[in-house]
Write an enzyme that holds these catalytic residues in place. Sequence first.
Site, PDB file in Angstrom:
ATOM      1  CD  GLU A 261     133.009 -45.446 -79.106  1.00  0.00           C
ATOM      2  OE1 GLU A 261     132.800 -45.111 -80.301  1.00  0.00           O
ATOM      3  OE2 GLU A 261     134.077 -45.268 -78.523  1.00  0.00           O
ATOM      4  CB  CYS A 295     134.663 -42.775 -82.608  1.00  0.00           C
ATOM      5  SG  CYS A 295     134.580 -42.579 -80.820  1.00  0.00           S
TER       6      CYS A 295
END
Length: 489
Positions: A261, A295
């Site tokens: 990720e 993020c």
Amino acid sequence: MTDTLQETTLLDRVADGLFIGGEWVAADGGRTLTVSDPATGQTIKEIADASEADGIRALDAAVAAQESWAATPPRQRGELLRRAFDRLQERKEEFALLMTLEMGKPIAEARGEVAYGGEFLRWFSEEAVRITGRYGLNPEGTGRMIVSQRPVGPSFFITPWNFPLAMATRKIAPALAAGCTVVIKPPALTPLTTIAFAQLLEEVGLPKGVVNVIATSTSSKVSGPIIADPRLRKLSFTGSTDVGRALMKQAAQGILRTSMELGGNAPFVIFEDADLDKAVEGAMVAKFRNIGQACTAANRFIVHEAVADEFAKRVAERVQAMRVGRGTEDGVNIGPLIDQNAVDSTDELVQDAVGRGATVLAGGTRIDGDGSFYAPTVLAGVAAGSRILKEEIFGPVLGISTFADEDEAVRLANATEYGLISYVYTQDLARGHRMIERLATGMMGLNTGLVSNAAAPFGGVKQSGIGREGGFEGIHEYLDTKYTLIPVS
């Protein structure tokens, strides 16, 4: 507002050793690292600093525990996770304060992370008993097929500093539910929450060696031998794309199962028909939650030229009213960035955008004094070519550019190597469905600025990573599929 005694008492209860084989031990050679409060710059705790030898000891423990943990009935694995969830709810205020002390986020947001992180424990406690396969006659009628699932095996997790609890539970919970043992390396900047979570797991009956925790100041040196060890079977990383790319190269030598990720550059697209009240509320959440250090944070606000000025005015008013301070203080909306390097990086992006013609509507400056603070910022008229449109900001900066029609909006939104998440505001249902199809991201918020949920698959496309965490998909990252044929006699 918390007091010094409350904070000191909490910090004293957090273990200062490595957690290896069910024991809290000193690091090889007695090495230690310091953890600081980013709001003050002051050291809050000194903990063990793992060496390469400590990393291999942790893997040894995970390997030794793998067979028995894999053989543990799924119901028992699930019940352990459920006990961990219940215990976390009992101690949610402690975990929220601990995160605020080591990471800086406002205490209200830290409470939200405890709730979110806890849901992975509850979700995967229920998924542990739903690992299934299939059985049936093959098409030729010559044999019966059994398709079964088995644990991947010992897993190594590298987590980021920005969500100290949720990033740990999002990886540990599905691994344990699937029957995998774990070595987790929390970030040197915010290791205390992961350590406290390991203590919680120990309290609710975690068998020795199933989860091992090794904080270290020499991440690549400690991680390298673990990843190279042929006994390791899974690597999961959350962090930057550059580091993820390097880790994937290392993992390729052992053909490891990987989940990555990685970075994001999320577009936040506002069409001319959007409900601006909702768009402003969504923008405040998508941009300023976690001080912009996520993020999933909206990075590029792409606003139709007919409503751009009004949107900019409204968000600037909201941002100017924000209170900046230590996250433990009442009414604080924006805490510190994680360190001075983060302040420098944020300011560089702002100054580059201003130098290319952007207008500062709010903030745009460092905040002097103790800690690593940057004023929440709104920039209008961000020009093409600005670094802030290409690089992940990871700070409280909202930059606005404009578009004229839907095709241009899609082109601007997709003009990035990343593809983690997008946000779209429109009241046109057909357009909303087109955006689902046309925007190249692994996730999307349609008329909402917050999408993360333990029951949903989290992950991106392009250089934002591979694999999914959460949802039905999350546990399959820790399972291998095995096919067996039994001939018809």
